[in-house]
Design a protein around this motif. Structure first.
Motif, PDB file in Angstrom:
ATOM      1  N   SER A 130     -50.612  21.976  43.181  1.00  0.00           N
ATOM      2  CA  SER A 130     -50.080  20.706  42.686  1.00  0.00           C
ATOM      3  C   SER A 130     -49.455  20.871  41.309  1.00  0.00           C
ATOM      4  CB  SER A 130     -51.203  19.666  42.634  1.00  0.00           C
ATOM      5  OG  SER A 130     -50.747  18.458  42.050  1.00  0.00           O
ATOM      6  N   ILE A 131     -50.086  21.674  40.456  1.00  0.00           N
ATOM      7  CA  ILE A 131     -49.531  21.922  39.120  1.00  0.00           C
ATOM      8  C   ILE A 131     -48.193  22.632  39.227  1.00  0.00           C
ATOM      9  CG2 ILE A 131     -49.879  23.248  36.992  1.00  0.00           C
ATOM     10  CD1 ILE A 131     -52.888  22.715  37.324  1.00  0.00           C
ATOM     11  N   ASN A 132     -48.108  23.644  40.097  1.00  0.00           N
ATOM     12  CA  ASN A 132     -46.841  24.354  40.291  1.00  0.00           C
ATOM     13  C   ASN A 132     -45.755  23.414  40.793  1.00  0.00           C
ATOM     14  OD1 ASN A 132     -47.818  26.877  39.516  1.00  0.00           O
ATOM     15  ND2 ASN A 132     -48.546  27.356  41.577  1.00  0.00           N
ATOM     16  N   GLU A 138     -44.303  28.143  35.653  1.00  0.00           N
ATOM     17  CA  GLU A 138     -44.748  28.629  34.348  1.00  0.00           C
ATOM     18  C   GLU A 138     -46.021  27.912  33.893  1.00  0.00           C
ATOM     19  OE1 GLU A 138     -41.726  25.373  33.613  1.00  0.00           O
ATOM     20  OE2 GLU A 138     -41.962  27.100  34.947  1.00  0.00           O
ATOM     21  N   TRP A 139     -46.143  26.633  34.262  1.00  0.00           N
ATOM     22  CA  TRP A 139     -47.358  25.907  33.900  1.00  0.00           C
ATOM     23  C   TRP A 139     -48.520  26.314  34.808  1.00  0.00           C
ATOM     24  CZ3 TRP A 139     -48.316  23.797  29.503  1.00  0.00           C
ATOM     25  CH2 TRP A 139     -47.269  23.316  28.713  1.00  0.00           C
ATOM     26  N   GLY A 140     -48.246  26.680  36.037  1.00  0.00           N
ATOM     27  CA  GLY A 140     -49.288  27.229  36.888  1.00  0.00           C
ATOM     28  C   GLY A 140     -49.814  28.540  36.334  1.00  0.00           C
ATOM     29  N   LEU A 144     -53.650  29.529  34.883  1.00  0.00           N
ATOM     30  CA  LEU A 144     -54.411  30.734  35.235  1.00  0.00           C
ATOM     31  C   LEU A 144     -54.835  31.501  33.989  1.00  0.00           C
ATOM     32  CD1 LEU A 144     -52.430  32.098  38.320  1.00  0.00           C
ATOM     33  CD2 LEU A 144     -54.751  31.163  38.318  1.00  0.00           C
ATOM     34  N   ARG A 145     -53.947  31.590  32.999  1.00  0.00           N
ATOM     35  CA  ARG A 145     -54.299  32.278  31.756  1.00  0.00           C
ATOM     36  C   ARG A 145     -55.463  31.572  31.051  1.00  0.00           C
ATOM     37  NH1 ARG A 145     -48.606  33.675  31.299  1.00  0.00           N
ATOM     38  NH2 ARG A 145     -48.141  31.580  30.541  1.00  0.00           N
ATOM     39  N   LEU A 146     -55.413  30.255  31.004  1.00  0.00           N
ATOM     40  CA  LEU A 146     -56.474  29.499  30.344  1.00  0.00           C
ATOM     41  C   LEU A 146     -57.802  29.645  31.091  1.00  0.00           C
ATOM     42  CD1 LEU A 146     -54.489  26.234  29.485  1.00  0.00           C
ATOM     43  CD2 LEU A 146     -55.283  27.971  27.877  1.00  0.00           C
ATOM     44  N   ILE A 147     -57.758  29.603  32.404  1.00  0.00           N
ATOM     45  CA  ILE A 147     -58.979  29.764  33.196  1.00  0.00           C
ATOM     46  C   ILE A 147     -59.560  31.163  33.013  1.00  0.00           C
ATOM     47  CG2 ILE A 147     -59.868  29.898  35.561  1.00  0.00           C
ATOM     48  CD1 ILE A 147     -57.907  27.618  36.255  1.00  0.00           C
ATOM     49  N   ALA A 148     -58.694  32.190  33.002  1.00  0.00           N
ATOM     50  CA  ALA A 148     -59.162  33.563  32.790  1.00  0.00           C
ATOM     51  C   ALA A 148     -59.826  33.702  31.424  1.00  0.00           C
ATOM     52  CB  ALA A 148     -57.987  34.539  32.914  1.00  0.00           C
ATOM     53  N   SER A 149     -59.243  33.082  30.411  1.00  0.00           N
ATOM     54  CA  SER A 149     -59.834  33.127  29.071  1.00  0.00           C
ATOM     55  C   SER A 149     -61.194  32.435  29.054  1.00  0.00           C
ATOM     56  CB  SER A 149     -58.889  32.452  28.076  1.00  0.00           C
ATOM     57  OG  SER A 149     -59.440  32.444  26.775  1.00  0.00           O
ATOM     58  N   TYR A 196     -58.208  21.969  27.180  1.00  0.00           N
ATOM     59  CA  TYR A 196     -57.153  20.965  26.985  1.00  0.00           C
ATOM     60  C   TYR A 196     -55.887  21.504  27.625  1.00  0.00           C
ATOM     61  CZ  TYR A 196     -53.777  17.848  24.803  1.00  0.00           C
ATOM     62  OH  TYR A 196     -52.773  16.940  24.596  1.00  0.00           O
ATOM     63  N   PHE A 197     -55.436  20.826  28.650  1.00  0.00           N
ATOM     64  CA  PHE A 197     -54.268  21.270  29.408  1.00  0.00           C
ATOM     65  C   PHE A 197     -53.330  20.077  29.577  1.00  0.00           C
ATOM     66  CE2 PHE A 197     -52.239  22.260  33.624  1.00  0.00           C
ATOM     67  CZ  PHE A 197     -51.510  23.360  33.184  1.00  0.00           C
ATOM     68  N   ALA A 198     -52.209  20.133  28.905  1.00  0.00           N
ATOM     69  CA  ALA A 198     -51.279  19.001  28.929  1.00  0.00           C
ATOM     70  C   ALA A 198     -49.854  19.499  29.154  1.00  0.00           C
ATOM     71  CB  ALA A 198     -51.365  18.208  27.628  1.00  0.00           C
ATOM     72  N   PRO A 199     -49.504  19.873  30.389  1.00  0.00           N
ATOM     73  CA  PRO A 199     -48.140  20.334  30.664  1.00  0.00           C
ATOM     74  C   PRO A 199     -47.128  19.217  30.462  1.00  0.00           C
ATOM     75  CG  PRO A 199     -49.386  20.052  32.702  1.00  0.00           C
ATOM     76  CD  PRO A 199     -50.361  19.886  31.583  1.00  0.00           C
ATOM     77  N   LYS A 200     -46.104  19.531  29.664  1.00  0.00           N
ATOM     78  CA  LYS A 200     -45.034  18.573  29.370  1.00  0.00           C
ATOM     79  C   LYS A 200     -45.566  17.275  28.784  1.00  0.00           C
ATOM     80  CE  LYS A 200     -41.993  20.430  32.955  1.00  0.00           C
ATOM     81  NZ  LYS A 200     -41.158  20.143  34.154  1.00  0.00           N
ATOM     82  N   GLY A 201     -46.684  17.381  28.051  1.00  0.00           N
ATOM     83  CA  GLY A 201     -47.263  16.220  27.391  1.00  0.00           C
ATOM     84  C   GLY A 201     -48.158  15.379  28.255  1.00  0.00           C
ATOM     85  N   ASP A 202     -48.271  15.676  29.535  1.00  0.00           N
ATOM     86  CA  ASP A 202     -49.128  14.913  30.451  1.00  0.00           C
ATOM     87  C   ASP A 202     -50.465  15.627  30.600  1.00  0.00           C
ATOM     88  OD1 ASP A 202     -47.031  13.110  30.892  1.00  0.00           O
ATOM     89  OD2 ASP A 202     -46.238  14.337  32.535  1.00  0.00           O
ATOM     90  N   LYS A 203     -51.523  15.023  30.061  1.00  0.00           N
ATOM     91  CA  LYS A 203     -52.837  15.659  30.124  1.00  0.00           C
ATOM     92  C   LYS A 203     -53.317  15.758  31.565  1.00  0.00           C
ATOM     93  CE  LYS A 203     -57.318  15.670  27.820  1.00  0.00           C
ATOM     94  NZ  LYS A 203     -58.050  16.122  28.983  1.00  0.00           N
ATOM     95  N   ASP A 204     -53.774  16.934  31.928  1.00  0.00           N
ATOM     96  CA  ASP A 204     -54.276  17.176  33.273  1.00  0.00           C
ATOM     97  C   ASP A 204     -55.641  17.848  33.165  1.00  0.00           C
ATOM     98  OD1 ASP A 204     -54.450  17.282  35.981  1.00  0.00           O
ATOM     99  OD2 ASP A 204     -52.525  18.268  36.303  1.00  0.00           O
ATOM    100  N   VAL A 205     -56.405  17.781  34.215  1.00  0.00           N
ATOM    101  CA  VAL A 205     -57.748  18.352  34.239  1.00  0.00           C
ATOM    102  C   VAL A 205     -57.747  19.616  35.087  1.00  0.00           C
ATOM    103  CG1 VAL A 205     -60.157  17.989  34.879  1.00  0.00           C
ATOM    104  CG2 VAL A 205     -58.828  16.099  33.922  1.00  0.00           C
ATOM    105  N   LEU A 206     -58.303  20.680  34.535  1.00  0.00           N
ATOM    106  CA  LEU A 206     -58.463  21.918  35.286  1.00  0.00           C
ATOM    107  C   LEU A 206     -59.869  21.939  35.887  1.00  0.00           C
ATOM    108  CD1 LEU A 206     -56.799  24.535  32.904  1.00  0.00           C
ATOM    109  CD2 LEU A 206     -55.809  23.420  34.906  1.00  0.00           C
TER     110      LEU A 206
END
Length: 248
Positions: A130-132, A138-140, A144-149, A196-206
Protein backbone atom coordinates in the motif's frame (compact mmCIF):
# COMPACT_ATOMS: atom_id res chain seq x y z
CA UNK A 1 36.95 -3.58 -43.73
CA UNK A 2 36.98 -1.81 -40.39
CA UNK A 3 40.08 -1.81 -38.23
CA UNK A 4 39.89 -3.87 -35.08
CA UNK A 5 40.01 -1.95 -31.82
CA UNK A 6 42.83 -3.13 -29.53
CA UNK A 7 41.58 -5.21 -26.64
CA UNK A 8 41.73 -3.84 -23.09
CA UNK A 9 44.69 -6.05 -21.98
CA UNK A 10 46.78 -4.92 -24.99
CA UNK A 11 46.02 -1.26 -24.28
CA UNK A 12 46.91 -1.78 -20.62
CA UNK A 13 50.26 -3.34 -21.44
CA UNK A 14 51.06 -0.54 -23.90
CA UNK A 15 50.28 2.01 -21.23
CA UNK A 16 52.48 0.23 -18.67
CA UNK A 17 55.41 -0.10 -21.08
CA UNK A 18 55.14 3.58 -22.05
CA UNK A 19 54.98 4.66 -18.42
CA UNK A 20 57.97 2.49 -17.48
CA UNK A 21 60.03 3.82 -20.41
CA UNK A 22 59.21 7.47 -19.69
CA UNK A 23 59.81 7.04 -15.95
CA UNK A 24 63.19 5.38 -16.51
CA UNK A 25 64.21 8.09 -19.00
CA UNK A 26 63.23 10.79 -16.51
CA UNK A 27 65.28 9.16 -13.75
CA UNK A 28 68.33 8.84 -16.01
CA UNK A 29 67.96 12.48 -17.13
CA UNK A 30 67.71 13.66 -13.52
CA UNK A 31 70.79 11.74 -12.47
CA UNK A 32 72.85 12.92 -15.47
CA UNK A 33 71.70 16.53 -15.03
CA UNK A 34 72.55 16.58 -11.34
CA UNK A 35 76.00 15.08 -11.94
CA UNK A 36 76.65 17.59 -14.71
CA UNK A 37 75.77 20.54 -12.47
CA UNK A 38 77.95 19.26 -9.64
CA UNK A 39 80.95 19.12 -11.95
CA UNK A 40 81.08 22.95 -11.88
CA UNK A 41 81.51 23.06 -8.10
CA UNK A 42 85.23 23.22 -7.25
CA UNK A 43 84.55 22.96 -3.51
CA UNK A 44 83.27 19.40 -3.78
CA UNK A 45 85.50 16.35 -3.90
CA UNK A 46 84.55 13.45 -6.20
CA UNK A 47 83.27 11.60 -3.14
CA UNK A 48 81.16 14.61 -2.14
CA UNK A 49 79.61 14.81 -5.59
CA UNK A 50 78.83 11.09 -5.53
CA UNK A 51 77.36 11.31 -2.01
CA UNK A 52 75.08 14.23 -2.99
CA UNK A 53 73.89 12.38 -6.07
CA UNK A 54 73.36 9.17 -4.09
CA UNK A 55 71.19 11.03 -1.53
CA UNK A 56 69.21 13.46 -3.70
CA UNK A 57 68.30 11.12 -6.56
CA UNK A 58 66.66 8.43 -4.33
CA UNK A 59 64.79 11.12 -2.38
CA UNK A 60 63.47 12.87 -5.49
CA UNK A 61 62.49 9.58 -7.15
CA UNK A 62 61.71 7.26 -4.26
CA UNK A 63 59.67 9.53 -1.99
CA UNK A 64 56.83 10.29 -4.42
CA UNK A 65 57.00 6.78 -5.88
CA UNK A 66 56.60 5.01 -2.53
CA UNK A 67 53.99 7.56 -1.42
CA UNK A 68 52.02 6.73 -4.57
CA UNK A 69 52.41 2.98 -3.99
CA UNK A 70 51.30 3.36 -0.38
CA UNK A 71 48.23 5.35 -1.43
CA UNK A 72 47.35 2.72 -4.02
CA UNK A 73 47.60 0.00 -1.35
CA UNK A 74 45.19 1.96 0.84
CA UNK A 75 42.77 2.35 -2.09
CA UNK A 76 43.01 -1.36 -2.98
CA UNK A 77 42.28 -2.30 0.64
CA UNK A 78 39.29 0.05 0.67
CA UNK A 79 37.96 -1.38 -2.61
CA UNK A 80 38.32 -4.91 -1.25
CA UNK A 81 36.43 -3.97 1.93
CA UNK A 82 33.66 -2.38 -0.14
CA UNK A 83 33.49 -5.46 -2.37
CA UNK A 84 33.32 -7.76 0.65
CA UNK A 85 30.63 -5.60 2.24
CA UNK A 86 28.57 -5.42 -0.95
CA UNK A 87 28.71 -9.22 -1.21
CA UNK A 88 27.77 -9.72 2.45
CA UNK A 89 25.24 -7.03 3.29
CA UNK A 90 22.02 -5.91 1.68
CA UNK A 91 22.65 -2.46 0.21
CA UNK A 92 19.21 -1.09 1.06
CA UNK A 93 18.86 -2.14 4.70
CA UNK A 94 22.42 -2.88 5.84
CA UNK A 95 21.36 -6.35 7.06
CA UNK A 96 23.03 -9.56 5.94
CA UNK A 97 21.82 -10.53 2.50
CA UNK A 98 19.72 -13.66 2.20
CA UNK A 99 22.45 -15.95 0.91
CA UNK A 100 25.00 -15.01 3.57
CA UNK A 101 22.42 -15.06 6.36
CA UNK A 102 21.20 -18.54 5.38
CA UNK A 103 24.77 -19.83 5.16
CA UNK A 104 25.73 -18.41 8.58
CA UNK A 105 22.65 -19.90 10.24
CA UNK A 106 23.28 -23.32 8.70
CA UNK A 107 26.96 -23.21 9.71
CA UNK A 108 26.04 -22.44 13.31
CA UNK A 109 23.56 -25.30 13.32
CA UNK A 110 26.26 -27.67 12.05
CA UNK A 111 28.80 -26.70 14.74
CA UNK A 112 29.30 -29.37 17.42
CA UNK A 113 30.11 -26.74 20.08
CA UNK A 114 28.09 -23.81 21.37
CA UNK A 115 24.44 -23.46 22.38
CA UNK A 116 22.13 -25.93 20.67
CA UNK A 117 18.86 -24.30 21.68
CA UNK A 118 17.61 -20.98 20.39
CA UNK A 119 14.94 -19.23 18.37
CA UNK A 120 14.32 -17.95 14.90
CA UNK A 121 12.02 -15.03 14.04
CA UNK A 122 10.54 -14.03 10.70
CA UNK A 123 9.42 -10.40 10.44
CA UNK A 124 7.05 -9.25 7.75
CA UNK A 125 6.16 -5.55 7.34
CA UNK A 126 2.46 -4.84 6.87
CA UNK A 127 1.01 -2.35 4.37
CA UNK A 128 4.26 -2.18 2.36
CA UNK A 129 2.43 -2.76 -0.94
CA UNK A 130 0.00 0.00 0.00
CA UNK A 131 2.86 2.39 0.79
CA UNK A 132 4.49 1.65 -2.58
CA UNK A 133 1.19 2.20 -4.37
CA UNK A 134 0.23 5.42 -2.59
CA UNK A 135 3.60 7.14 -2.21
CA UNK A 136 6.03 5.41 -4.59
CA UNK A 137 8.73 2.77 -4.35
CA UNK A 138 11.26 5.14 -2.76
CA UNK A 139 9.01 5.50 0.28
CA UNK A 140 8.58 1.74 0.45
CA UNK A 141 12.37 1.44 0.51
CA UNK A 142 12.54 4.06 3.25
CA UNK A 143 10.02 2.07 5.30
CA UNK A 144 12.21 -1.03 4.96
CA UNK A 145 15.30 0.93 6.02
CA UNK A 146 13.51 2.25 9.11
CA UNK A 147 12.20 -1.19 10.05
CA UNK A 148 15.68 -2.72 9.61
CA UNK A 149 17.14 -0.03 11.88
CA UNK A 150 14.46 -0.75 14.48
CA UNK A 151 15.25 -4.49 14.36
CA UNK A 152 18.97 -3.84 14.86
CA UNK A 153 18.26 -1.65 17.90
CA UNK A 154 16.02 -4.29 19.50
CA UNK A 155 18.02 -7.52 19.17
CA UNK A 156 20.80 -8.85 21.35
CA UNK A 157 24.51 -8.49 20.63
CA UNK A 158 25.10 -11.94 19.12
CA UNK A 159 21.84 -12.24 17.18
CA UNK A 160 21.97 -12.38 13.38
CA UNK A 161 19.71 -10.25 11.17
CA UNK A 162 19.17 -10.93 7.47
CA UNK A 163 16.94 -9.68 4.70
CA UNK A 164 15.52 -12.98 3.44
CA UNK A 165 13.01 -11.64 0.94
CA UNK A 166 11.88 -8.51 -0.82
CA UNK A 167 9.93 -7.45 2.26
CA UNK A 168 10.91 -9.95 4.91
CA UNK A 169 13.58 -10.15 7.61
CA UNK A 170 14.92 -13.07 9.61
CA UNK A 171 16.45 -12.92 13.09
CA UNK A 172 18.42 -15.85 14.48
CA UNK A 173 18.75 -15.90 18.28
CA UNK A 174 21.27 -18.56 19.38
CA UNK A 175 20.75 -19.86 22.90
CA UNK A 176 17.52 -17.89 23.36
CA UNK A 177 14.76 -19.20 25.60
CA UNK A 178 11.08 -18.77 24.80
CA UNK A 179 11.01 -15.80 27.15
CA UNK A 180 14.05 -14.25 25.43
CA UNK A 181 12.51 -14.71 21.99
CA UNK A 182 9.19 -13.26 23.08
CA UNK A 183 10.95 -10.29 24.66
CA UNK A 184 12.99 -9.62 21.51
CA UNK A 185 9.94 -10.01 19.27
CA UNK A 186 7.79 -7.66 21.35
CA UNK A 187 10.65 -5.17 21.57
CA UNK A 188 10.98 -5.18 17.77
CA UNK A 189 7.23 -4.67 17.36
CA UNK A 190 7.22 -1.84 19.88
CA UNK A 191 10.22 -0.10 18.31
CA UNK A 192 8.71 -0.34 14.82
CA UNK A 193 5.40 1.01 16.14
CA UNK A 194 7.18 4.08 17.53
CA UNK A 195 8.78 5.01 14.20
CA UNK A 196 7.79 8.39 12.87
CA UNK A 197 6.96 7.78 9.23
CA UNK A 198 5.37 10.59 7.26
CA UNK A 199 5.79 10.14 3.48
CA UNK A 200 5.04 13.39 1.65
CA UNK A 201 3.91 14.91 4.93
CA UNK A 202 1.16 12.33 5.54
CA UNK A 203 1.81 10.50 8.80
CA UNK A 204 1.48 6.75 8.42
CA UNK A 205 1.87 3.85 10.83
CA UNK A 206 4.39 1.08 10.30
CA UNK A 207 3.38 -2.33 11.59
CA UNK A 208 4.85 -5.82 11.38
CA UNK A 209 3.93 -9.45 11.89
CA UNK A 210 6.42 -11.62 13.76
CA UNK A 211 6.35 -15.39 13.53
CA UNK A 212 8.91 -17.50 15.32
CA UNK A 213 10.05 -20.94 16.36
CA UNK A 214 11.73 -22.03 19.60
CA UNK A 215 13.93 -25.11 19.33
CA UNK A 216 15.89 -27.24 21.79
CA UNK A 217 18.37 -28.45 19.16
CA UNK A 218 19.30 -26.27 16.23
CA UNK A 219 17.51 -26.88 12.95
CA UNK A 220 18.68 -25.99 9.48
CA UNK A 221 17.47 -22.74 7.96
CA UNK A 222 14.73 -24.24 5.81
CA UNK A 223 13.07 -25.99 8.75
CA UNK A 224 13.27 -22.93 10.99
CA UNK A 225 11.85 -20.71 8.28
CA UNK A 226 8.99 -23.13 7.59
CA UNK A 227 7.96 -23.34 11.26
CA UNK A 228 8.23 -19.57 11.71
CA UNK A 229 6.16 -18.94 8.57
CA UNK A 230 3.47 -21.35 9.79
CA UNK A 231 3.32 -19.46 13.05
CA UNK A 232 3.01 -16.13 11.25
CA UNK A 233 0.13 -17.46 9.13
CA UNK A 234 -1.81 -18.22 12.32
CA UNK A 235 -1.64 -14.64 13.64
CA UNK A 236 -5.27 -13.54 13.73
CA UNK A 237 -4.69 -9.80 13.97
CA UNK A 238 -3.31 -7.51 11.29
CA UNK A 239 -0.06 -7.28 13.20
CA UNK A 240 1.11 -9.44 16.07
CA UNK A 241 3.54 -12.03 17.42
CA UNK A 242 3.25 -15.82 17.50
CA UNK A 243 5.92 -18.30 18.59
CA UNK A 244 5.77 -22.05 18.12
CA UNK A 245 7.83 -24.58 20.05
CA UNK A 246 9.64 -27.47 18.34
CA UNK A 247 10.94 -30.40 20.39
CA UNK A 248 13.61 -32.28 18.44
Amino acid sequence: MTAKTPTAPVQTWKHLILLAALGTAACVALSLGLNYLLLFSDSLTPFGRGAITAIIVPIVIGLPLFALLGWQQVEIRRYRQELTRSGTYDQLTGCLNGKVFTSMVDRRAAKPAGPRSGAFLVIHPEHLASINLRFGLEWGDEALRLIASAIRSAVRKDDLIGRIGTSMFGVFLPGASEEDAKDVGERIRGTVGEIYFAPKGDKDVLAIKVGGVIFERELDFEDMFRFAEEGMAEIPDEAGLRLSHVTN
